[in-house]
Structures are given as structure tokens and as C-alpha cells.
Design a protein around this motif. Structure first.
Motif, PDB file in Angstrom:
ATOM      1  N   LEU A 279     -15.602  -1.179  -4.784  1.00 39.23           N
ATOM      2  CA  LEU A 279     -16.034  -2.183  -5.754  1.00 39.23           C
ATOM      3  C   LEU A 279     -15.367  -1.835  -7.075  1.00 39.23           C
ATOM      4  N   LYS A 283     -19.209  -5.600  -9.926  1.00 36.65           N
ATOM      5  CA  LYS A 283     -20.363  -4.703  -9.792  1.00 36.65           C
ATOM      6  C   LYS A 283     -21.624  -5.440 -10.217  1.00 36.65           C
ATOM      7  N   ASP A 287     -22.802  -5.223  -2.128  1.00 43.04           N
ATOM      8  CA  ASP A 287     -22.364  -3.984  -1.492  1.00 43.04           C
ATOM      9  C   ASP A 287     -21.116  -4.180  -0.635  1.00 43.04           C
TER      10      ASP A 287
END
Length: 449
Positions: A279, A283, A287
Motif C-alpha cells: 500500500l 492508505k 487491505d
């Protein structure tokens, strides 16, 4: 279509010292074959949509362009999409939150499944056991055990199932397959593919309706076998951002690249994969990684390199580059370009550091072995370009192929085995990132090593 092979390239190179180019317009391969007669009202295929989100509604709009197809029912877990289905396709459309009500209807011949990934296996198997043919959006699987179960259900029920990676029906990819098989770029040794995005929507931040709530959204039904948590509008409408429901960029985008690679090369899949990612920008609670890079070894003797980047500062782009021993073949959008550079007929020499006498002796022997063939230098590159007709849609052809198989009961162009091999290969990327190691896959038995 213009036929392009190694001989025509060499003739082209021998006749001109400038780069040459040619272009043609593709016509649907289906149009070249014997056309399917216009169906009578009694021959109309009655279609139902299961999962009326962005992909589902878009797919349905394309499917209904195929002659002899009528939408009769829609299932979705959000009331607003059921309302919109009637707005789009008529108030007589049957709508429900529970797709089992659709599967029980005798007037449904086939279903288009465009649910979140974690519902693909169950919805497809339920549909086939109910006697319905299935168009199942990619990726075919969410987890590996899904694949064998879907394949077995298709076999035992004798139902048609087509997986929705439309490049398998594309005339552009068919041309690329023909060119590769003709030896247009020599021996294939590497395929590089990419799919980059730089927008919020491209990174799956889909709009959430203002009325999203447990009352308008059937959250328990949406969750299905996923871990149970309180209602989340973000997870409901932006499900691709979470592994519980989606397969990340590997399942959303890599699977298209695998489908294209396997179709063009005839390969069944890689034997091992190594991937990295993370990532890097989005963010926001998700996930699923927004950057993914992966390398794959194929038993046919070539390597596949893939990357997806949701943080790309340039324009959104996707494409393939096939690298062979005698040239390159690039697919970009609805075009395929081959640049042929024949292998050198001599190895060359590096003698400038030798004594003058040795240079002279060496070059004398060298030219005895490798006489000058092209006094003015090596032959030029030859470039040929093919473009699909303006407005061409491989999605339309993919649905056309599906409905043709529904009528004829002949095999589809992308069955469950092909779909599993593409999705299974793609999801190796996720496993490699999670494990931090190389992962192995048997493309013949479709089992993890």
C-alpha cells in the motif's frame, strides 16, 4: 486480413531502407463465420442478472445488444440498484435481493453473475445446479478451492459456463495469436504487461449512495461466508478494497493479462511466481495493495512480467509487449504492432585493442567466414500495424460467443478450466506477497505446489 509472416517481413525489409507500416481494419471474427440466424421470439434467451453493480449493469447493457436476448430478472443486495434496473430495462423486470428466487424461475435460461468475488463460486454452482447456463465475471475464483468445485459443477450438470475475460474473444488478440504462431517475432522469450491507473475511481473508491444503510442494503446476504462485522457502507460499495470480498489487483486486473497471455501463447499457466507489492498511496483502511509487481516462469520457455500501479502519475494505460528472438509485438488498446528485427547473420567482433597486425589477420579470417551480405549495413526493421475497426467491442463478441454456445451447446471460448488457470495463476501473486517467498503451481493439474 493481411497475412503477416516471417517471409513477408523479410521481403519487406529487403525492398526498402525505410521503416514500413501497414494498417488494416478488423472485422469481427464472428461476422466472418456463418452468422447465427436472427432468433424467433420462441428462440429468445431469457437472461437474469445477479449482482447489479457497475460491472453487472455495464455487462447487461452489452449483453442485450446481442440479438435474441431479453432480460427478465435482476438480483442485488442494494434496493437502489433494483429500482434502477426497472428504470433501465422496464417495470416488468422481476427484482429481488435473493438470487435463489431467480434460479427458481422457469423463464430464466441463463444468468450473468457479477457479484463480489467471494460470491462467485456459490452463485455459479447454485445456478448450474438449477439448470441455468452461466456467464461468470472474472476472476472465476476468490480462493483456490472454488476452482475445482465450479469445474465439477459444470461437468456434472452439463451446463454452459463462460468466464468473463473478454480478451479471449477479441479479434485483436486473435490476430496477435496468429502472428506469434507464424513466427513473426521468432522464438518468444518474454512477455511484459502492465495496467496503471492514476484516479480515485480507478483505485476502487466508488461512490456511496446517500441512502446507504442496513435498511436499504442487505448486509448479511452481502457478507455471505465472509467474516461477520457490523454494516459498513464502504465495504459494501467499495468491496474490491478488502480481501474478504475481492482478490485485489491480481484478481481484478492481472487476471485479464493472464487470460490474454494464455490465449495468445496457448500456455496453460506458469510453474512458479514471485511477487512484491504494498500500500503505497491509498492508505484509507483498505487491505488490498495498490502496487503489485510479479514474475512468472512458464514451462514453454518464456517469462511473464506483470505490474499494476494505482499511484501512476501519468495517464491510465494498459498493454502487452511480447519479446521474441527476431522482433517485438505490442498490444495497446485495439491495436497490435509487430516490429521485426531479424537476428544478425554474424556475431560481430571486438578487435580494436589488439595489435594492428592481429586486427588485420583476425578480420581477414572473419570475413572469409562471414562475407558481407548487406554492404550498406544491416537490413532495416520492418513494422506492421493492425487496428480493430472503430467502435469494435470485444465485450460484445464475448457475449455473442456465450449466447451462441447457449443455443448450440457447443463449447465456449473461455470455459471453467481456462478461467481457473487464469485466475489461479493471477492469485499466485497474492500468495507470494503474503508468504514472502516463491510459490509453485502446476498448470496442468491446477494445484498449488
Amino acid at each position: 486480413m493481411t497475412h503477416l509472416d516471417r517471409r513477408s517481413f523479410l521481403r519487406s525489409a529487403a525492398k526498402t531502407a525505410a521503416l514500413t507500416s501497414a494498417s488494416i481494419s478488423f472485422h469481427s471474427l464472428l461476422a466472418q463465420a456463418a452468422p447465427i440466424p436472427a432468433p424467433s421470439p420462441s428462440d429468445t434467451i431469457h437472461l437474469a442478472l445477479i449482482g447489479a453493480g457497475i460491472q453487472g449493469q455495464g455487462d447487461t447493457a452489452t449483453a442485450l445488444q446481442v440479438p435474441g436476448v431479453k432480460l427478465v430478472a435482476v438480483a442485488d443486495c442494494y434496493d437502489g440498484r433494483l429500482t434502477h434496473a426497472k428504470e433501465l430495462w422496464g417495470q416488468d423486470i422481476f427484482t429481488t435481493r435473493d438470487y435463489n428466487e431467480i434460479l427458481a424461475r422457469k423463464d430464466v435460461d441463463a444468468v450473468l453473475i457479477a457479484t463480489p468475488d467471494h460470491w462467485h463460486r456459490r452463485a455459479a454452482v447454485d445456478a448450474m445446479k438449477a439448470g441455468k447456463d452461466v456467464y461468470l465475471e472474472k476472476p472465476m475464483i476468490h480462493i483456490y478451492p472454488d476452482g475445482p468445485e465450479i469445474i465439477e459443477a459444470a461437468r456434472s450438470t452439463n451446463r454452459i459456463i463462460q468466464v468473463g475475460s473478454q480478451r479471449v474473444s477479441s479479434v485483436v488478440y486473435a490476430k496477435a495469436k496468429e502472428l506469434l504462431a507464424s513466427g513473426a517475432i521468432g522464438k518468444l522469450n518474454m512477455v511484459t504487461a502492465r495496467w496503471d491507473r492514476n484516479s480515485s475511481i480507478g483505485a476502487w473508491n466508488y461512490s456511496i449512495p446517500l441512502d446507504a444503510s442496513p435498511e436499504t442494503c442487505d448486509w448479511p446476504r452481502f457478507e455471505g461466508a465472509a467474516p461477520k462485522i457490523p454494516f459498513s457502507a464502504e465495504r459494501f460499495f467499495q468491496w474490491r478494497k478488502w480481501k474478504d470480498y475481492g482478490s485485489g489487483v491480481a484478481g481484478d486486473l492481472f487476471v485479464h493479462l493472464f487470460s490474454g497471455t494464455h490465449f495468445i501463447t496457448g500456455a496453460n499457466g506458469p510453474t512458479r511466481a514471485m511477487a512484491t507489492g504494498g500500500l503505497r498511496f491509498w492508505k484509507d483502511g483498505r487491505d488490498a495493495n495498490d502496487v503489485l509487481l510479479a514474475l512468472f516462469d512458464y514451462p514453454e520457455g518464456f517469462n511473464l512480467s506483470l505490474h499494476v500501479n494505482f499511484v501512476d502519475g501519468g495517464e491510465e494505460s494498459e498493454g502487452f509487449l511480447f519479446t521474441g528472438s527476431e522482433g517485438l509485438m505490442e498490444i495497446a488498446g485495439n491495436t497490435v504492432t509487430v516490429t521485426r528485427t531479424p537476428l544478425a547473420t554474424e556475431p560481430g567482433y571486438t578487435v580494436s585493442t589488439f595489435a594492428n597486425a592481429m586486427q588485420k589477420d583476425y578480420l581477414q579470417q572473419y570475413r572469409q567466414k562471414y562475407p558481407v551480405v548487406h554492404p550498406d549495413g544491416p537490413p532495416p526493421q520492418a513494422v506492421e500495424k493492425y487496428a480493430a475497426a472503430r467502435g469494435y467491442s470485444d465485450s460484445y463478441d464475448h457475449f455473442h460467443n456465450f449466447f451462441a454456445s447457449v443455443r448450440s451447446r457447443k463449447p465456449v471460448v473461455e470455459d471453467a478450466t481456462f478461467g481457473f488457470r487464469a485466475a489461479g495463476a493471477a492469485l499466485l501473486s497474492n500468495l507470494s506477497v503474503e508468504r514472502g517467498s516463491v510459490v509453485h503451481w502446476n498448470p496442468e493439474t491446477m494445484k498449488l505446489g
